[in-house]
Design a protein around this motif. Sequence first.
Motif, PDB file in Angstrom:
ATOM      1  N   MET A 208       0.829  -1.207   0.000  1.00  0.00           N
ATOM      2  CA  MET A 208       0.000   0.000   0.000  1.00  0.00           C
ATOM      3  C   MET A 208       0.867   1.262   0.000  1.00  0.00           C
ATOM      4  N   ILE A 209       1.980   1.220   0.725  1.00  0.00           N
ATOM      5  CA  ILE A 209       2.902   2.357   0.690  1.00  0.00           C
ATOM      6  C   ILE A 209       3.480   2.525  -0.703  1.00  0.00           C
ATOM      7  N   ARG A 210       3.877   1.411  -1.293  1.00  0.00           N
ATOM      8  CA  ARG A 210       4.475   1.459  -2.632  1.00  0.00           C
ATOM      9  C   ARG A 210       3.506   2.031  -3.668  1.00  0.00           C
ATOM     10  N   ASP A 211       2.221   1.724  -3.542  1.00  0.00           N
ATOM     11  CA  ASP A 211       1.220   2.185  -4.512  1.00  0.00           C
ATOM     12  C   ASP A 211       0.643   3.550  -4.160  1.00  0.00           C
ATOM     13  N   GLY A 212       1.131   4.178  -3.093  1.00  0.00           N
ATOM     14  CA  GLY A 212       0.660   5.516  -2.730  1.00  0.00           C
ATOM     15  C   GLY A 212      -0.725   5.555  -2.136  1.00  0.00           C
ATOM     16  N   LYS A 213      -1.128   4.503  -1.457  1.00  0.00           N
ATOM     17  CA  LYS A 213      -2.457   4.455  -0.847  1.00  0.00           C
ATOM     18  C   LYS A 213      -2.401   4.977   0.585  1.00  0.00           C
ATOM     19  N   PHE A 214      -3.488   5.609   1.023  1.00  0.00           N
ATOM     20  CA  PHE A 214      -3.604   6.100   2.390  1.00  0.00           C
ATOM     21  C   PHE A 214      -4.312   5.049   3.247  1.00  0.00           C
ATOM     22  N   PHE A 215      -3.911   4.956   4.506  1.00  0.00           N
ATOM     23  CA  PHE A 215      -4.525   3.950   5.368  1.00  0.00           C
ATOM     24  C   PHE A 215      -4.458   4.380   6.824  1.00  0.00           C
ATOM     25  N   ARG A 254     -19.668   9.398  17.711  1.00  0.00           N
ATOM     26  CA  ARG A 254     -20.576   8.259  17.852  1.00  0.00           C
ATOM     27  C   ARG A 254     -21.286   8.261  19.199  1.00  0.00           C
ATOM     28  N   ASN A 255     -20.532   8.448  20.280  1.00  0.00           N
ATOM     29  CA  ASN A 255     -21.145   8.402  21.606  1.00  0.00           C
ATOM     30  C   ASN A 255     -20.692   9.530  22.530  1.00  0.00           C
ATOM     31  N   GLY A 256     -19.921  10.498  22.001  1.00  0.00           N
ATOM     32  CA  GLY A 256     -19.482  11.627  22.806  1.00  0.00           C
ATOM     33  C   GLY A 256     -18.359  11.325  23.772  1.00  0.00           C
ATOM     34  N   GLU A 257     -17.736  10.147  23.665  1.00  0.00           N
ATOM     35  CA  GLU A 257     -16.671   9.781  24.597  1.00  0.00           C
ATOM     36  C   GLU A 257     -15.422  10.610  24.324  1.00  0.00           C
ATOM     37  N   LEU A 258     -14.684  10.917  25.386  1.00  0.00           N
ATOM     38  CA  LEU A 258     -13.491  11.764  25.289  1.00  0.00           C
ATOM     39  C   LEU A 258     -12.223  10.917  25.311  1.00  0.00           C
ATOM     40  N   PHE A 259     -11.252  11.318  24.456  1.00  0.00           N
ATOM     41  CA  PHE A 259      -9.960  10.644  24.380  1.00  0.00           C
ATOM     42  C   PHE A 259      -8.857  11.692  24.459  1.00  0.00           C
ATOM     43  N   ASN A 260      -7.756  11.340  25.095  1.00  0.00           N
ATOM     44  CA  ASN A 260      -6.527  12.122  25.012  1.00  0.00           C
ATOM     45  C   ASN A 260      -5.663  11.518  23.917  1.00  0.00           C
ATOM     46  N   ILE A 261      -5.239  12.329  22.965  1.00  0.00           N
ATOM     47  CA  ILE A 261      -4.534  11.794  21.806  1.00  0.00           C
ATOM     48  C   ILE A 261      -3.197  12.500  21.616  1.00  0.00           C
ATOM     49  N   GLY A 262      -2.269  11.786  20.973  1.00  0.00           N
ATOM     50  CA  GLY A 262      -0.955  12.323  20.656  1.00  0.00           C
ATOM     51  C   GLY A 262      -0.433  11.668  19.387  1.00  0.00           C
ATOM     52  N   ILE A 263       0.723  12.125  18.912  1.00  0.00           N
ATOM     53  CA  ILE A 263       1.250  11.639  17.642  1.00  0.00           C
ATOM     54  C   ILE A 263       2.768  11.724  17.659  1.00  0.00           C
ATOM     55  N   ARG A 264       3.409  10.791  16.942  1.00  0.00           N
ATOM     56  CA  ARG A 264       4.845  10.883  16.772  1.00  0.00           C
ATOM     57  C   ARG A 264       5.235  10.154  15.485  1.00  0.00           C
ATOM     58  N   ARG A 265       6.385  10.497  14.961  1.00  0.00           N
ATOM     59  CA  ARG A 265       6.893   9.915  13.726  1.00  0.00           C
ATOM     60  C   ARG A 265       7.622   8.610  14.041  1.00  0.00           C
ATOM     61  N   VAL A 266       7.341   7.568  13.247  1.00  0.00           N
ATOM     62  CA  VAL A 266       8.025   6.276  13.375  1.00  0.00           C
ATOM     63  C   VAL A 266       8.410   5.797  11.977  1.00  0.00           C
ATOM     64  N   TYR A 267       9.231   4.728  11.931  1.00  0.00           N
ATOM     65  CA  TYR A 267       9.740   4.245  10.657  1.00  0.00           C
ATOM     66  C   TYR A 267       9.591   2.736  10.575  1.00  0.00           C
ATOM     67  N   LEU A 268       8.981   2.289   9.498  1.00  0.00           N
ATOM     68  CA  LEU A 268       8.874   0.871   9.179  1.00  0.00           C
ATOM     69  C   LEU A 268       9.900   0.591   8.082  1.00  0.00           C
ATOM     70  N   GLY A 269      11.054   0.078   8.503  1.00  0.00           N
ATOM     71  CA  GLY A 269      12.172   0.013   7.562  1.00  0.00           C
ATOM     72  C   GLY A 269      12.642   1.423   7.262  1.00  0.00           C
ATOM     73  N   LYS A 270      12.598   1.811   5.997  1.00  0.00           N
ATOM     74  CA  LYS A 270      12.957   3.169   5.605  1.00  0.00           C
ATOM     75  C   LYS A 270      11.730   4.041   5.364  1.00  0.00           C
ATOM     76  N   GLU A 271      10.534   3.452   5.509  1.00  0.00           N
ATOM     77  CA  GLU A 271       9.298   4.177   5.225  1.00  0.00           C
ATOM     78  C   GLU A 271       8.836   4.934   6.471  1.00  0.00           C
ATOM     79  N   SER A 272       8.498   6.211   6.269  1.00  0.00           N
ATOM     80  CA  SER A 272       8.049   7.069   7.357  1.00  0.00           C
ATOM     81  C   SER A 272       6.539   6.958   7.537  1.00  0.00           C
TER      82      SER A 272
END
Length: 423
Positions: A208-215, A254-272
């Motif tokens: 999917m990465i090779r074909d430029g697909k979002f997931f 969907r149900n109004g539930e609250l989440f605390n969210i965060g994000i960070r960069r990781v690498y699968l092999g050489k793919e970001s």
Amino acid sequence: MESIQDLTPEIQKRISDFEHFLSREGLKRPEVKFTGAILTSMLKEHHVHLTVLARGLEERISPKKTWERLSRHISKDVLHEQLIGSNIKKNSAKIRKMRYCVIDLSDVQKSEAEDMEGISRVRDGSKKSGNDKAVIGNGYHWLNGVMVDGVEILSVYSELYSLDHEGKEHTSENSKILGITDRIHAVHEDVIFVLDRGGDRSKLINPMIRDGKFFVIRGDDKRSLKLHTDSGKATNIEVIASRTKTPYTFRSERNGELFNIGIRRVYLGKESLWLVVSRRQREKNALSWYLTRVPGSRKAVMETAMEAYGLRWRVEEYHRQIKQDYKLEQICLRKYSAIKNMCAIVMLAASFCARLPRNLVIKLLVSTNQLPRKRLRDIPNYPYYMITAAVARAMELAVKRRPKPLRVRKRDYLQLNLNLCEV
């Protein structure tokens, strides 16, 4: 106000339009006629038994003769591929308007079946043993792809299959999932594919990465990733998620539930990739993480991942509806090709109901008394149980008008019709 009898021809006309579309797609006339007939009966009867569908057609021949004709056509090879392809092409405009494609694997259990071709051992997703282990029984794998957004759902792919039967041709679950992504990506290049943790496989992610697909894929706790592109060390994904800060708040629509969210960069092999982490506020240790490759700012990526996975529940509702409304687990056909074709026709019935315009849906629900309190605001977020029931009621009232006797038709032809107007 229009009665249900006035709305029935609208449904019949849409079935006829779909038959004309199949003809333009290259299906032979007998196959087109068969598909239209069995689709009409399935919308009316909500069943997968050919005997029930044959009686539902109410033809002027014995039901046995109708059943024999349906049996001949349901066993044709590659018909399911043609129907799936035609369904995607028919709904291509609507597919482009929807942002997410949820892909999920379920099962159809046939515990007492012995003579069905391709029957194999599959995991029963609705049961667990006493020691919390999976229950294995006879049945088929059931792979589905549905387009979803905040309001609608549209079935675009559905297949019953047996890896024991198709494995001889080097067919795998991975190849089937990638086949869905290829079909939908060819129609909608910006679609985002949503998969559960079973989709966290390198044989799926790398193509999917090779074909430029979002997931957006829920990460498996056995996955290891690198924190830097030039690092030689891989860290377990759960450890990375537990160390990730979650300073933002996300509210589920969907149900109004609250989440605390965060994000960070990781690498699968050489793919970001992005790793989105969420913590449910009402539970201290409720930690989830998602691997994603979608464009946008960090905040936009987090919101997209949470929204996408929140909509994944729609496919579970779809599974339940198909098994309840169309009795898919009662399928009893001997030939493997017939089993796959019947599953494709069930998908066409579900897609047909989802494709009905909203104004017609509201009229159907009101005319058939499907609204719980007779108010439009009582329509639920997943209204397709009500829609299929309303369509079935409308199809019950569809009757074929008896043709005029020949002597009457001849007399009508000989009449002189004059356009008279007042002077």
